[in-house]
Design a protein around this motif. Structure first.
Motif, PDB file in Angstrom:
ATOM      1  N   ARG A 110       0.607  -2.828   0.524  1.00  0.00           N
ATOM      2  CA  ARG A 110       1.211  -4.036   0.823  1.00  0.00           C
ATOM      3  C   ARG A 110       0.969  -4.630   2.051  1.00  0.00           C
ATOM      4  O   ARG A 110       0.115  -3.974   2.759  1.00  0.00           O
ATOM      5  N   PRO A 111       1.267  -6.080   2.117  1.00  0.00           N
ATOM      6  CA  PRO A 111       0.806  -6.567   3.556  1.00  0.00           C
ATOM      7  C   PRO A 111       1.031  -6.088   4.595  1.00  0.00           C
ATOM      8  O   PRO A 111       2.256  -5.691   4.901  1.00  0.00           O
ATOM      9  N   GLY A 112       0.009  -5.796   5.279  1.00  0.00           N
ATOM     10  CA  GLY A 112      -0.056  -5.254   6.833  1.00  0.00           C
ATOM     11  C   GLY A 112      -0.467  -3.918   6.910  1.00  0.00           C
ATOM     12  O   GLY A 112      -0.779  -2.988   7.948  1.00  0.00           O
ATOM     13  N   ASP A 113      -0.850  -3.166   5.503  1.00  0.00           N
ATOM     14  CA  ASP A 113      -1.075  -1.653   5.486  1.00  0.00           C
ATOM     15  C   ASP A 113      -2.633  -1.952   5.895  1.00  0.00           C
ATOM     16  O   ASP A 113      -3.261  -2.933   5.959  1.00  0.00           O
ATOM     17  N   SER A 132      -1.196  -8.271  -2.095  1.00  0.00           N
ATOM     18  CA  SER A 132      -1.257  -7.419  -3.209  1.00  0.00           C
ATOM     19  C   SER A 132      -2.491  -7.015  -3.685  1.00  0.00           C
ATOM     20  O   SER A 132      -2.852  -6.119  -4.172  1.00  0.00           O
ATOM     21  N   GLY A 133      -3.619  -7.985  -3.526  1.00  0.00           N
ATOM     22  CA  GLY A 133      -4.823  -7.968  -3.977  1.00  0.00           C
ATOM     23  C   GLY A 133      -6.079  -8.097  -3.203  1.00  0.00           C
ATOM     24  O   GLY A 133      -7.364  -7.880  -3.615  1.00  0.00           O
ATOM     25  N   ARG A 134      -5.742  -8.417  -1.925  1.00  0.00           N
ATOM     26  CA  ARG A 134      -6.844  -8.757  -0.794  1.00  0.00           C
ATOM     27  C   ARG A 134      -6.800  -8.013   0.324  1.00  0.00           C
ATOM     28  O   ARG A 134      -5.805  -7.693   0.665  1.00  0.00           O
ATOM     29  N   VAL A 135      -7.917  -7.765   1.052  1.00  0.00           N
ATOM     30  CA  VAL A 135      -8.013  -7.068   2.227  1.00  0.00           C
ATOM     31  C   VAL A 135      -8.901  -8.050   3.154  1.00  0.00           C
ATOM     32  O   VAL A 135     -10.027  -8.573   2.760  1.00  0.00           O
ATOM     33  N   ALA A 136      -8.514  -8.238   4.419  1.00  0.00           N
ATOM     34  CA  ALA A 136      -9.216  -8.881   5.404  1.00  0.00           C
ATOM     35  C   ALA A 136     -10.043  -7.786   6.472  1.00  0.00           C
ATOM     36  O   ALA A 136      -9.370  -6.975   6.967  1.00  0.00           O
ATOM     37  N   PHE A 137     -11.303  -8.108   6.608  1.00  0.00           N
ATOM     38  CA  PHE A 137     -11.961  -7.228   7.591  1.00  0.00           C
ATOM     39  C   PHE A 137     -13.301  -7.979   8.148  1.00  0.00           C
ATOM     40  O   PHE A 137     -13.660  -8.918   7.616  1.00  0.00           O
ATOM     41  N   VAL A 138     -13.726  -7.384   9.264  1.00  0.00           N
ATOM     42  CA  VAL A 138     -15.125  -8.128   9.760  1.00  0.00           C
ATOM     43  C   VAL A 138     -16.130  -6.947   9.814  1.00  0.00           C
ATOM     44  O   VAL A 138     -15.641  -5.751   9.878  1.00  0.00           O
ATOM     45  N   VAL A 139     -17.250  -7.469   9.751  1.00  0.00           N
ATOM     46  CA  VAL A 139     -18.383  -6.627   9.653  1.00  0.00           C
ATOM     47  C   VAL A 139     -19.668  -7.271  10.459  1.00  0.00           C
ATOM     48  O   VAL A 139     -19.783  -8.491  10.660  1.00  0.00           O
ATOM     49  N   SER A 140     -20.209  -6.377  11.167  1.00  0.00           N
ATOM     50  CA  SER A 140     -21.312  -6.659  12.114  1.00  0.00           C
ATOM     51  C   SER A 140     -22.473  -7.255  11.374  1.00  0.00           C
ATOM     52  O   SER A 140     -22.902  -6.498  10.416  1.00  0.00           O
ATOM     53  N   SER A 158       6.312   0.827  11.596  1.00  0.00           N
ATOM     54  CA  SER A 158       7.316  -0.222  11.814  1.00  0.00           C
ATOM     55  C   SER A 158       7.542  -1.276  10.635  1.00  0.00           C
ATOM     56  O   SER A 158       8.367  -1.899  10.562  1.00  0.00           O
ATOM     57  N   LEU A 159       6.632  -1.130   9.548  1.00  0.00           N
ATOM     58  CA  LEU A 159       6.675  -1.905   8.353  1.00  0.00           C
ATOM     59  C   LEU A 159       7.502  -1.236   7.268  1.00  0.00           C
ATOM     60  O   LEU A 159       7.384  -1.889   6.223  1.00  0.00           O
ATOM     61  N   ARG A 160       8.046   0.074   7.540  1.00  0.00           N
ATOM     62  CA  ARG A 160       8.492   0.711   6.321  1.00  0.00           C
ATOM     63  C   ARG A 160       9.954   0.077   5.843  1.00  0.00           C
ATOM     64  O   ARG A 160      11.023   0.476   6.656  1.00  0.00           O
ATOM     65  N   VAL A 161       9.887  -1.011   5.303  1.00  0.00           N
ATOM     66  CA  VAL A 161      11.096  -1.703   4.859  1.00  0.00           C
ATOM     67  C   VAL A 161      11.555  -1.250   3.388  1.00  0.00           C
ATOM     68  O   VAL A 161      12.484  -1.631   3.065  1.00  0.00           O
ATOM     69  N   ALA A 162      10.545  -1.030   2.725  1.00  0.00           N
ATOM     70  CA  ALA A 162      10.753  -0.771   1.204  1.00  0.00           C
ATOM     71  C   ALA A 162      10.001   0.842   1.000  1.00  0.00           C
ATOM     72  O   ALA A 162       9.150   1.112   1.686  1.00  0.00           O
ATOM     73  N   MET A 210       7.204 -10.618  -5.686  1.00  0.00           N
ATOM     74  CA  MET A 210       7.137 -10.112  -4.459  1.00  0.00           C
ATOM     75  C   MET A 210       7.994 -10.395  -3.537  1.00  0.00           C
ATOM     76  O   MET A 210       8.733 -11.504  -3.835  1.00  0.00           O
ATOM     77  N   SER A 211       8.687  -9.320  -2.750  1.00  0.00           N
ATOM     78  CA  SER A 211      10.088  -9.831  -2.328  1.00  0.00           C
ATOM     79  C   SER A 211       9.608 -10.860  -0.984  1.00  0.00           C
ATOM     80  O   SER A 211       8.548 -11.344  -0.577  1.00  0.00           O
ATOM     81  N   ASP A 212      10.646 -11.438  -0.444  1.00  0.00           N
ATOM     82  CA  ASP A 212      10.556 -12.548   0.612  1.00  0.00           C
ATOM     83  C   ASP A 212       9.899 -11.988   1.800  1.00  0.00           C
ATOM     84  O   ASP A 212       9.197 -12.636   2.658  1.00  0.00           O
ATOM     85  N   VAL A 213      10.238 -10.821   2.129  1.00  0.00           N
ATOM     86  CA  VAL A 213       9.527  -9.861   3.492  1.00  0.00           C
ATOM     87  C   VAL A 213       7.995  -9.806   3.221  1.00  0.00           C
ATOM     88  O   VAL A 213       7.338 -10.220   4.158  1.00  0.00           O
ATOM     89  N   TYR A 214       7.494  -9.326   1.824  1.00  0.00           N
ATOM     90  CA  TYR A 214       6.136  -9.313   1.727  1.00  0.00           C
ATOM     91  C   TYR A 214       5.344 -10.839   1.841  1.00  0.00           C
ATOM     92  O   TYR A 214       4.352 -10.998   2.121  1.00  0.00           O
ATOM     93  N   SER A 215       6.312 -11.933   1.154  1.00  0.00           N
ATOM     94  CA  SER A 215       5.580 -13.172   1.106  1.00  0.00           C
ATOM     95  C   SER A 215       5.349 -13.753   2.385  1.00  0.00           C
ATOM     96  O   SER A 215       4.625 -14.394   2.955  1.00  0.00           O
ATOM     97  N   GLU A 216       6.658 -13.471   3.376  1.00  0.00           N
ATOM     98  CA  GLU A 216       6.256 -13.932   4.706  1.00  0.00           C
ATOM     99  C   GLU A 216       5.079 -13.220   5.403  1.00  0.00           C
ATOM    100  O   GLU A 216       4.302 -13.796   6.362  1.00  0.00           O
ATOM    101  N   ARG A 217       5.152 -11.970   5.112  1.00  0.00           N
ATOM    102  CA  ARG A 217       3.922 -11.223   5.805  1.00  0.00           C
ATOM    103  C   ARG A 217       2.620 -11.790   5.483  1.00  0.00           C
ATOM    104  O   ARG A 217       1.699 -12.014   6.460  1.00  0.00           O
TER     105      ARG A 217
END
Length: 139
Positions: A77-80, A96-104, A133-137, A1-8
């Motif tokens: 990618r991170p931020g999608d 690259s393998g996880r998503v965060a979300f909330v549910v009621s 704004s995240l389209r770097v790759a 993973m690139s440095d940009v994605y690691s930082e994100r």
């Protein structure tokens, strides 16, 4: 993973930790606690950590050109941003393998971090998009 994605990923993971205790409350609910977040508000607050500014309401986002739809098979990618349609569940890819979300849930909300393959298999999310704004790759 690139440095940009690691930082994100690092910034998103920190954001998840900071937002974990925020109460759940629908934006249009008059009884919602001050400072509470619904699923879109959580996603909006989370991506702001990586410099993405989303509109206050999901309907405004749908009318904008801030997101680029991603077809099936594109590496997320991170931020999608993932959703199941307008004004519904919204999640943020944190790596690259996880998503965060909330549910009621009956007593407020539950923060979930789940594997991407599981949320797609379960049909929780069907729409994939990347903030322009995240389209770097290349997608």
């Amino acid at each position: 993973m690139s440095d940009v994605y690691s930082e994100r990923t690092r910034l998103l993971e920190r954001g998840v930790e900071e937002l974990a205790g925020v109460p759940y409350g629908a934006v249009d609910d008059a009884d919602a606690a001050e400072g509470s977040l619904d699923c879109y508000g959580f996603a909006r607050a989370l991506v702001s950590r990586i410099g993405v500014d989303l509109p206050e309401r999901p309907a405004e986002l749908l009318k904008s050109d801030l997101l680029v739809d991603l077809p099936d098979g594109v590496v997320l990618r991170p931020g999608d941003i993932l959703s199941d349609g307008p004004n519904r569940a919204v999640g943020v890819v944190i790596d690259s393998g996880r998503v965060a979300f909330v549910v009621s849930v009956p007593n407020g909300r539950a923060l979930k971090i789940q594997k991407l393959d599981l949320v797609f298999k379960a049909g929780i999310f069907t729409v994939r998009a990347r903030p322009r704004s995240l389209r770097v790759a290349a997608c």
